[in-house]
Motif scaffolding. Sequence first.
Motif, short mmCIF file in Angstrom:
data_model
loop_
_atom_site.label_atom_id
_atom_site.label_comp_id
_atom_site.label_asym_id
_atom_site.label_seq_id
_atom_site.Cartn_x
_atom_site.Cartn_y
_atom_site.Cartn_z
N UNK B 118 0.82 -1.43 -0.06
CA UNK B 118 -0.08 0.13 -0.10
C UNK B 118 0.83 1.20 0.07
N UNK B 119 1.99 1.40 0.77
CA UNK B 119 2.93 2.58 0.76
C UNK B 119 3.48 2.54 -0.48
N UNK B 120 3.71 1.58 -1.48
CA UNK B 120 4.58 1.64 -2.41
C UNK B 120 3.62 2.34 -3.42
N UNK B 121 2.49 1.78 -3.33
CA UNK B 121 1.22 2.21 -4.42
C UNK B 121 1.01 3.78 -4.24
N UNK B 196 -1.37 0.98 -9.70
CA UNK B 196 -1.50 0.13 -8.58
C UNK B 196 -1.32 -1.57 -9.02
N UNK B 197 -1.60 -1.78 -10.28
CA UNK B 197 -1.41 -3.13 -10.76
C UNK B 197 0.12 -3.27 -10.90
N UNK B 198 0.65 -2.44 -11.65
CA UNK B 198 2.07 -2.57 -12.08
C UNK B 198 2.96 -2.45 -10.67
N UNK B 204 8.12 -6.61 -4.10
CA UNK B 204 7.92 -7.79 -3.02
C UNK B 204 8.18 -7.09 -1.74
N UNK B 205 7.19 -7.53 -0.69
CA UNK B 205 7.39 -6.20 0.59
C UNK B 205 6.59 -4.94 0.21
N UNK B 206 7.07 -3.92 0.90
CA UNK B 206 6.46 -2.70 0.88
C UNK B 206 7.55 -1.69 1.18
N UNK B 207 7.27 -0.43 0.62
CA UNK B 207 7.99 0.74 1.26
C UNK B 207 7.63 0.76 2.70
N UNK B 208 8.90 1.45 3.39
CA UNK B 208 8.31 1.92 4.90
C UNK B 208 8.35 3.48 4.80
N UNK B 209 7.18 4.07 4.68
CA UNK B 209 7.11 5.45 4.43
C UNK B 209 5.90 5.89 5.26
N UNK B 210 5.87 6.87 6.20
CA UNK B 210 4.83 7.41 6.76
C UNK B 210 3.33 7.43 6.12
N UNK B 211 2.37 6.77 6.52
CA UNK B 211 0.95 6.80 5.73
C UNK B 211 -0.11 6.99 6.78
N UNK B 212 0.20 7.35 7.95
CA UNK B 212 -0.98 7.20 8.96
C UNK B 212 -1.42 8.33 9.47
N UNK B 213 -2.32 8.27 10.35
CA UNK B 213 -3.05 9.42 10.66
C UNK B 213 -3.23 9.60 12.24
N UNK B 214 -3.15 10.90 12.72
CA UNK B 214 -3.23 11.14 14.42
C UNK B 214 -4.50 10.38 14.74
#
Lengths: 215, 215, 215, 215
Positions: B118-121, B196-198, B204-214
Motif C-alpha cells: 500500500x505504501x509503494x502504491x 497500482x497493478x504494476x 515484494x514487501x512494501x516501502x516503509x514510508x509514513x502513511x498514517x493519521x493522528x
Amino acid sequence: MNTVLLTGFEPFNQQPINPAWETVRALDGWRGDDHVVVSRQLPCVFGDALAALHAAIDELRPDVVIAVGQAGGRSDITVERVAINVDDAPIADNRGARIVDEPVIPGGPVGYFSTLPIKAIVHALREAGIPASVSQTAGTFVCNHVFYGLMHALRDKPAIRGGFIHIPFLPQQAARQPVPTPSMSLADMIEAVKIAVATTCSTTGDLREAGGGTH
Amino acid sequence: MNTVLLTGFEPFNQQPINPAWETVRALDGWRGDDHVVVSRQLPCVFGDALAALHAAIDELRPDVVIAVGQAGGRSDITVERVAINVDDAPIADNRGARIVDEPVIPGGPVGYFSTLPIKAIVHALREAGIPASVSQTAGTFVCNHVFYGLMHALRDKPAIRGGFIHIPFLPQQAARQPVPTPSMSLADMIEAVKIAVATTCSTTGDLREAGGGTH
Amino acid sequence: MNTVLLTGFEPFNQQPINPAWETVRALDGWRGDDHVVVSRQLPCVFGDALAALHAAIDELRPDVVIAVGQAGGRSDITVERVAINVDDAPIADNRGARIVDEPVIPGGPVGYFSTLPIKAIVHALREAGIPASVSQTAGTFVCNHVFYGLMHALRDKPAIRGGFIHIPFLPQQAARQPVPTPSMSLADMIEAVKIAVATTCSTTGDLREAGGGTH
Amino acid sequence: MNTVLLTGFEPFNQQPINPAWETVRALDGWRGDDHVVVSRQLPCVFGDALAALHAAIDELRPDVVIAVGQAGGRSDITVERVAINVDDAPIADNRGARIVDEPVIPGGPVGYFSTLPIKAIVHALREAGIPASVSQTAGTFVCNHVFYGLMHALRDKPAIRGGFIHIPFLPQQAARQPVPTPSMSLADMIEAVKIAVATTCSTTGDLREAGGGTH
C-alpha cells in the motif's frame, strides 16, 4: 467576430505551475464561429498585474475579458459574482508584498458585479458534466485585485463584458499537498473555459437560476 | 505471468454510474510484461457481492486481487489498509438491505490487513502526479464487506495478494451534487489503477514510508 | 460499585493543553450511584503510554476503562469502534519517535473492537444535545496505540469493558489555528464523558442502531 | 452612553431554534460603562426583515447596530466584511419566497463595507480564546439582505456604525445533523457578541491586521 481576452497568472505561493495559465495558454488562438481567443499571462503582483491587464486591453480591444485564477482547495469551477475594493493579502505576492486593507482603486466603489452570464456558464458547465458553481467571493488577494481592476476599467464600456473564473489545483499539485486536496484535470479545465467563452459569446443577458448561498 | 483480478461495483445509492466499474472495465484484458488483467463487476449487495467475488477467484485463480470501490466525497485515490469484520450500513444496498452490526464472517477475526504494497502504491501514484493516500478505514458498507471477505478467502493462500482501493466520484457525478464535491477524471483513475497493478506485480514487501493519521 | 478508569494524554504536537486531560481530570473522583471515577494522565509516547496504562489497571483493578484523546479537526465526540495493530506516526511523539509500520503488539491480532456500548453512548449524547458519532478509525498514532494495547490487555478479562473516545479541540486551541477549525467547550466535553461513563455502567450489550460509513 | 441595537433572526430552514436570537436576547439590557444593549428579533423574510430593522432603528436611534445571523456549518465567529446588492435564495425564506437575482435595493450600489472595527473584533475574540475570522461573504440570503439594507440605511449617517456577524450552530442543532457538523456553545457565542460590542464601543478606526483570503 468577438475577440476574447483570457488571462492567467504566473505560479505563486511556492507552486511550480499555475493551472490558470496552463489552461488559458492552451486556448490561445482558439477560433469558434464567432470568436477568437487571445491569451496573456499576468504577474502575480499587486499593481503590476493590473498594468499588464490594462496594456493587453488597450492593445487587443477585446469584446470579452475573462480572467482566470487558481483557487487551491476548491473542488469545482467557480464563476465569481462580485469583486470588492480591497487588497488584504493572506500571503505575500510574487514581489514579496503583503498589502493589508488598501483599496484596489482609491475612491472606487465598494464592488462591481461580473458582467459575464454567470448563471448560464454554471448551467452549461454542469450540463457538460463539469462540476461548477457560482462563488460569492473572489477573496482579497491578487485574483480579486485583477477582477476589481478589470471591472473598474470596463465601468463605462458596457459593450465589453468581463469577469473572473477560479479553477482548482491540477492533480499534480494536489499530489504534493500534505493533506488530501481536491483537483481537476487540465483537459476538463480547458473544456470548462471553452464552455465559458462560448456561453458568453452566445448569451445576451443571463439565466435566472438560483446560485446563491445562505452564508 | 500474473493474473490480476480487478473488481468494480455496479452503481448504487441512486448514482447512474459507478466510477469503480468504469475504471476496471477499461482495463479488462490489459497485458503488461508480467501480468494480464481480468475485470469483473460485483453487485452492490451484501452477500451476493462476496459470492460473485469467490466465484471469480475460483474460476480465474488470480495471483493478485484488487477490489475497487467508489468513495463519493473523497478527493484522492485511497489505498485501504484494513478491513474489519462488521457490516453497518448507513444506506440500503441494491436489494434494499440495511444490515446493522452483523459480522461479515461470523467467528472471523476482527480485521485483516491488505496484502498489497500500500505504501509503494501511494508513493508511485504521487510520483505520477495523481493524488493518493493511505486510508485507515474502508467504512462498514459493501466495500468493506467485500474487502473483508476477500482477505478472509485469501487467509491461508499467502501467494495470492489482495486489497481494496477507493476512488472519488467522476466529474459528471460531482456536477450533479447539491454542494461542491471533489472528483477525478476517468483517465486519471484508470492510470491510477494501472499503476497500482504494476506496482503490486513488481514489488515484494512494501516501502516503509509514513502513511498514517493522528486520528 | 464500578470503578471507572479514565485516561487522558499530556499535550502533544506543540499544543499547550490537551482537552482530553482537561476533561478527564475534571471527573477524577466523580461518584454516581453505581460508579466512582479515577483519572490518570498518560504520556504521549509510544510504549510509555501503555506502560502507564497497564500500571494504572494493575493498581486500580477497574471495571471500565475509557481512554480519551484529542482529535484536532473533528467537530464532534467520536466513539471509536476498532483499534488496529499498527503504529504509523504522521508526527513525532513527545520523545521524538516517528515509528512507521510497526505492530503495537508483535504477534497480536489485526484488531480489537471496543467493548463499550458505542451505539448507546452516541445515542445518549445526541439525546443530550451533544454532537457525536461512531468513528471507524482511531488513526495510527499514540491514541490507537493505547486503544489497541488496552484491548489487548483486556482480551481475556471480559468482565472489564474498555474503549476509546476522541474529542475535538477546545475553543482556545481552535482560536490559534491558521484556518477555521471546529471545537467544543470544555463543559460539553466533560458532560459528554460523564454520559459515556453513565451509559456504560447502566448498559448491558448495546443498541442496534446504524452508525457506519459507506467508506 | 452608546445605545447598541443587536438583532437576531427567528428560526428558519426547519431549525427549531436560531442561535443568533438566543445569543442576542441573552444580552438585551446589558449595560457596560459606556453602552446599553437593546435586542430585537427579525423575521427571516425578505423585505419584512428590513422593515422590522428600520422600525427598530427609527425607534431606538442607536449608535451601533450589529445584526447577528446563523451560519450553519461554519466553525467560528465570522465577522462579515461586505454586503452585496443581490438576493439569490438557495432555500425558501419563512414566507416561502425564493427570490433569485433581485437587488436588495433597486439602484443601490453593488456593495457596502461593514463600518464595525472587524479586524479589532476578530483580534479581541482570538485573544479571548474564541475562534473567529473575517468573512468575505455573508451569502445572498436574508442575512446579506439585512446587512445590505442596514448599511444602505446608514449610508448618510456616518456617526452610526453597523455590521453583521455570523455565528455557528448550537451543539444541539449539530447533534441533529446527518453528518458531523461544527458548533459552538451558547455561552461562548454570548461572550463573543459581548466582546464585539465592547470592542466596537472602545475602538475608533480599526486594526490593520491581515484577515483576507486568497480566494
